[in-house]
Motif scaffolding. Structure first.
Motif, PDB file in Angstrom:
ATOM      1  N   PRO A 189      17.284  -6.615  -8.208  1.00  0.00           N
ATOM      2  CA  PRO A 189      18.335  -6.423  -7.196  1.00  0.00           C
ATOM      3  C   PRO A 189      19.054  -5.090  -7.403  1.00  0.00           C
ATOM      4  CG  PRO A 189      18.386  -8.666  -8.025  1.00  0.00           C
ATOM      5  CD  PRO A 189      17.411  -7.919  -8.889  1.00  0.00           C
ATOM      6  N   GLU A 190      19.006  -4.237  -6.378  1.00  0.00           N
ATOM      7  CA  GLU A 190      19.678  -2.937  -6.371  1.00  0.00           C
ATOM      8  C   GLU A 190      19.159  -1.993  -7.454  1.00  0.00           C
ATOM      9  OE1 GLU A 190      23.886  -3.488  -6.471  1.00  0.00           O
ATOM     10  OE2 GLU A 190      23.941  -4.720  -4.657  1.00  0.00           O
ATOM     11  N   LYS A 191      17.941  -2.224  -7.917  1.00  0.00           N
ATOM     12  CA  LYS A 191      17.377  -1.343  -8.937  1.00  0.00           C
ATOM     13  C   LYS A 191      15.858  -1.394  -8.892  1.00  0.00           C
ATOM     14  CE  LYS A 191      17.561  -0.338 -13.913  1.00  0.00           C
ATOM     15  NZ  LYS A 191      18.072  -0.811 -15.237  1.00  0.00           N
ATOM     16  N   ILE A 192      15.237  -0.218  -8.872  1.00  0.00           N
ATOM     17  CA  ILE A 192      13.786  -0.121  -8.939  1.00  0.00           C
ATOM     18  C   ILE A 192      13.441   0.815 -10.097  1.00  0.00           C
ATOM     19  CG2 ILE A 192      11.668   0.572  -7.750  1.00  0.00           C
ATOM     20  CD1 ILE A 192      13.055  -0.001  -5.105  1.00  0.00           C
ATOM     21  N   GLU A 193      12.803   0.292 -11.113  1.00  0.00           N
ATOM     22  CA  GLU A 193      12.441   1.093 -12.289  1.00  0.00           C
ATOM     23  C   GLU A 193      11.011   1.593 -12.119  1.00  0.00           C
ATOM     24  OE1 GLU A 193      13.924  -0.236 -16.230  1.00  0.00           O
ATOM     25  OE2 GLU A 193      14.376  -2.111 -15.170  1.00  0.00           O
ATOM     26  N   VAL A 194      10.885   2.830 -11.622  1.00  0.00           N
ATOM     27  CA  VAL A 194       9.566   3.363 -11.292  1.00  0.00           C
ATOM     28  C   VAL A 194       8.744   3.680 -12.537  1.00  0.00           C
ATOM     29  CG1 VAL A 194      10.290   4.285  -9.061  1.00  0.00           C
ATOM     30  CG2 VAL A 194      10.557   5.688 -11.117  1.00  0.00           C
ATOM     31  N   SER A 195       9.395   3.802 -13.678  1.00  0.00           N
ATOM     32  CA  SER A 195       8.655   4.104 -14.905  1.00  0.00           C
ATOM     33  C   SER A 195       7.906   2.880 -15.439  1.00  0.00           C
ATOM     34  CB  SER A 195       9.599   4.634 -15.986  1.00  0.00           C
ATOM     35  OG  SER A 195      10.561   3.653 -16.329  1.00  0.00           O
ATOM     36  N   LYS A 196       8.311   1.685 -14.991  1.00  0.00           N
ATOM     37  CA  LYS A 196       7.678   0.451 -15.470  1.00  0.00           C
ATOM     38  C   LYS A 196       6.614   0.014 -14.470  1.00  0.00           C
ATOM     39  CE  LYS A 196      11.597  -1.094 -18.243  1.00  0.00           C
ATOM     40  NZ  LYS A 196      12.541  -2.189 -18.553  1.00  0.00           N
ATOM     41  N   LYS A 228       0.816  -1.218   0.000  1.00  0.00           N
ATOM     42  CA  LYS A 228       0.000   0.000   0.000  1.00  0.00           C
ATOM     43  C   LYS A 228       0.845   1.261   0.000  1.00  0.00           C
ATOM     44  CE  LYS A 228      -2.522  -0.724   3.655  1.00  0.00           C
ATOM     45  NZ  LYS A 228      -1.838  -1.938   4.152  1.00  0.00           N
ATOM     46  N   THR A 229       1.868   1.322   0.844  1.00  0.00           N
ATOM     47  CA  THR A 229       2.704   2.516   0.936  1.00  0.00           C
ATOM     48  C   THR A 229       3.497   2.742  -0.353  1.00  0.00           C
ATOM     49  OG1 THR A 229       2.918   2.210   3.332  1.00  0.00           O
ATOM     50  CG2 THR A 229       4.504   3.667   2.268  1.00  0.00           C
ATOM     51  N   VAL A 230       4.046   1.670  -0.905  1.00  0.00           N
ATOM     52  CA  VAL A 230       4.792   1.780  -2.159  1.00  0.00           C
ATOM     53  C   VAL A 230       3.868   2.233  -3.283  1.00  0.00           C
ATOM     54  CG1 VAL A 230       6.083   0.477  -3.888  1.00  0.00           C
ATOM     55  CG2 VAL A 230       6.511   0.081  -1.461  1.00  0.00           C
ATOM     56  N   LEU A 231       2.667   1.677  -3.316  1.00  0.00           N
ATOM     57  CA  LEU A 231       1.695   2.026  -4.348  1.00  0.00           C
ATOM     58  C   LEU A 231       1.356   3.509  -4.304  1.00  0.00           C
ATOM     59  CD1 LEU A 231      -0.195   0.593  -6.492  1.00  0.00           C
ATOM     60  CD2 LEU A 231      -1.936   0.623  -4.694  1.00  0.00           C
ATOM     61  N   LEU A 232       1.022   3.996  -3.130  1.00  0.00           N
ATOM     62  CA  LEU A 232       0.646   5.400  -2.984  1.00  0.00           C
ATOM     63  C   LEU A 232       1.824   6.327  -3.287  1.00  0.00           C
ATOM     64  CD1 LEU A 232      -1.357   7.592  -2.173  1.00  0.00           C
ATOM     65  CD2 LEU A 232      -0.800   7.131   0.220  1.00  0.00           C
ATOM     66  N   SER A 233       3.018   5.961  -2.829  1.00  0.00           N
ATOM     67  CA  SER A 233       4.202   6.797  -3.076  1.00  0.00           C
ATOM     68  C   SER A 233       4.523   6.874  -4.566  1.00  0.00           C
ATOM     69  CB  SER A 233       5.402   6.239  -2.302  1.00  0.00           C
ATOM     70  OG  SER A 233       5.154   6.213  -0.907  1.00  0.00           O
ATOM     71  N   SER A 234       4.429   5.749  -5.265  1.00  0.00           N
ATOM     72  CA  SER A 234       4.680   5.748  -6.706  1.00  0.00           C
ATOM     73  C   SER A 234       3.624   6.562  -7.443  1.00  0.00           C
ATOM     74  CB  SER A 234       4.701   4.321  -7.245  1.00  0.00           C
ATOM     75  OG  SER A 234       5.823   3.613  -6.776  1.00  0.00           O
ATOM     76  N   PHE A 235       2.382   6.403  -7.038  1.00  0.00           N
ATOM     77  CA  PHE A 235       1.280   7.150  -7.645  1.00  0.00           C
ATOM     78  C   PHE A 235       1.554   8.653  -7.556  1.00  0.00           C
ATOM     79  CE2 PHE A 235      -2.645   9.479  -6.564  1.00  0.00           C
ATOM     80  CZ  PHE A 235      -3.376   9.318  -7.737  1.00  0.00           C
ATOM     81  N   TYR A 236       1.943   9.122  -6.363  1.00  0.00           N
ATOM     82  CA  TYR A 236       2.149  10.564  -6.183  1.00  0.00           C
ATOM     83  C   TYR A 236       3.427  11.040  -6.872  1.00  0.00           C
ATOM     84  CZ  TYR A 236       2.209  15.132  -3.996  1.00  0.00           C
ATOM     85  OH  TYR A 236       2.212  16.492  -3.785  1.00  0.00           O
ATOM     86  N   GLY A 237       4.495  10.266  -6.762  1.00  0.00           N
ATOM     87  CA  GLY A 237       5.744  10.660  -7.402  1.00  0.00           C
ATOM     88  C   GLY A 237       5.613  10.745  -8.910  1.00  0.00           C
ATOM     89  N   LEU A 238       4.939   9.787  -9.509  1.00  0.00           N
ATOM     90  CA  LEU A 238       4.735   9.813 -10.952  1.00  0.00           C
ATOM     91  C   LEU A 238       3.874  11.001 -11.369  1.00  0.00           C
ATOM     92  CD1 LEU A 238       4.128   6.004 -11.496  1.00  0.00           C
ATOM     93  CD2 LEU A 238       6.026   7.311 -12.480  1.00  0.00           C
ATOM     94  N   ALA A 239       2.902  11.349 -10.524  1.00  0.00           N
ATOM     95  CA  ALA A 239       2.067  12.512 -10.829  1.00  0.00           C
ATOM     96  C   ALA A 239       2.893  13.791 -10.811  1.00  0.00           C
ATOM     97  CB  ALA A 239       0.914  12.605  -9.825  1.00  0.00           C
TER      98      ALA A 239
END
Length: 388
Positions: A256-263, A22-33
């Motif tokens: 590992p050691e990478k999170i691609e927030v655009s995907k 839930k926290t990751v989902l909401l944070s990604s939603f707001y950051g992408l916005a």
């Protein structure tokens, strides 16, 4: 006194066990916005009403994007986040001014631990009750199914799924007697309960139809039980949709050691689901309402701010003058409005969207844009909407 510019406020309640994302989902939603990567943000800004909350969410997002660090979950913390959606500053200077052209989303996050653990002290039980009361204004509730736990229980997914739904049922039943004063059922209560596969990136071969089929096969009985429990809260339980809508959600691609927030998967659908899904259900429900004037009034009132999108100013004024018993008038106005809602598909909604853009009609352009996103989600097998 400053005039309220909010034309439509939509609330969404998000339920999921601890660790379901839930926290990751909401944070990604707001950051992408904020980075204008979320669908529609080329036309509007989405900003947190509470700047401190927004800064924390943005910090979480940047930590994922730049340092591959996941945000720390706030155990037992219940929080509501309000976001405004408004025309970009300076955009369409010649646009018609509208005192009510701002949209708002309120996101209620219900602590996952509360579904899995009993209250440790009486004060915590009171806090759970008050938190749940705070989200009763939501039209849509989203239940997160953890993709990682489905992987962990591959071949015996029912073990996890039955536990998830049973815990939710149990918590709702514990709250029921305290929420229903004199056993009077509620008019305002989340009436659309959507099932969402979180961490969908972990199951790349699973489309939304396969997700639906998995739930029906493994826990169809438990979904029916959930519908019965939720139905016991509401006046007119036939105006209720539980486990009929499904969506895939992924906040990013995690390596590992990478999170691609655009995907990401499905994050562009959250605003459209919250804003538009109630319209497609509430109008037909109100149209067929025969006994409860209060429920019909609530349903019609919830979609009245969007009536200019569905029909015309004349129809909007009719809704505003609906007398009691409202069911009679809703039955008269309803068929036209319901037909208009169902017309928002394919070329029709694209035509309305283009017309609104030419007229600089921010609200209609935004809402038709949301509807186009829902249609696209259907086509891409990320969203599966139930039929009314």
């Amino acid at each position: 006194m400053k005039q309220n510019k909010v034309a439509r406020e939509q609330q969404i309640a998000v339920f999921g066990e601890s660790g379901s994302g839930k926290t990751v989902l909401l944070s990604s939603f707001y950051g992408l916005a904020l980075e204008q990567e979320l669908a529609g943000t080329e036309r509007f800004d989405l900003l947190a009403v509470d700047s401190a909350q927004g800064r924390r969410l943005h910090q979480n997002y940047l930590g994922m994007k730049k340092s591959a660090s996941l945000p720390m979950g706030d155990r037992f913390s219940s929080t509501s986040y309000a976001f405004t959606i408004k025309r970009k500053p300076g955009a369409a200077a010649n646009a018609k001014k509208n005192l009510k052209e701002e949209l708002r989303l309120v996101w209620h996050d219900y602590p996952g631990e509360w579904f899995q653990q009993d209250p440790s002290v009486p004060e915590e039980a009171v806090r759970r009750l008050e938190t749940f009361r705070g989200l009763l204004g939501s039209d849509v509730a989203m239940v997160l199914v953890d993709g990682q736990k489905l992987l962990d229980h591959a071949g015996e997914e029912e073990r996890y799924l039955k536990s998830l739904l049973t815990n939710i049922n149990t918590q709702l039943l514990r709250l029921r007697d305290d929420l229903l004063v004199n056993d009077e059922r509620l008019v305002r209560f989340p009436r659309i309960w959507l099932m969402a596969l979180s961490k969908a990136d972990l199951l790349p071969e699973t489309d939304v139809t396969m997700f639906r089929d998995l739930l029906v096969e493994k826990v169809g009985k438990e979904l029916n039980n959930l519908q019965d429990v939720i139905g016991s809260f509401v006046e007119t339980p036939e105006a209720l949709s539980v486990g009929e809508d499904f969506v895939l959600l992924s906040s990013a691609k995690f390596e590992p050691e990478k999170i691609e927030v655009s995907k990401r998967v499905g994050l562009d659908l959250i605003l459209p689901i919250a804003a538009m899904l109630p319209i497609s259900r509430y109008l037909p429900w109100a149209q067929t309402m025969k006994k409860s004037a209060d429920v019909a009034k609530h349903l019609m009132g919830a979609v009245a701010p969007s009536s200019s999108l569905l029909a015309s100013a004349k129809v909007a004024s009719i809704i505003g003058r609906l007398p009691n018993p409202i069911a009679t008038v809703a039955a008269t106005v309803g068929p036209f409005l319901a037909k208009s809602a169902f017309d928002l598909a394919g070329s029709r909604v694209e035509e309305l969207h283009a017309q609104a853009s030419e007229k600089h009609d921010f609200l209609t352009e935004t809402l038709t844009g949301f509807q186009m996103e829902l249609n696209r989600g259907d086509d891409e097998k990320v969203l599966l909407r139930g039929r009314v």
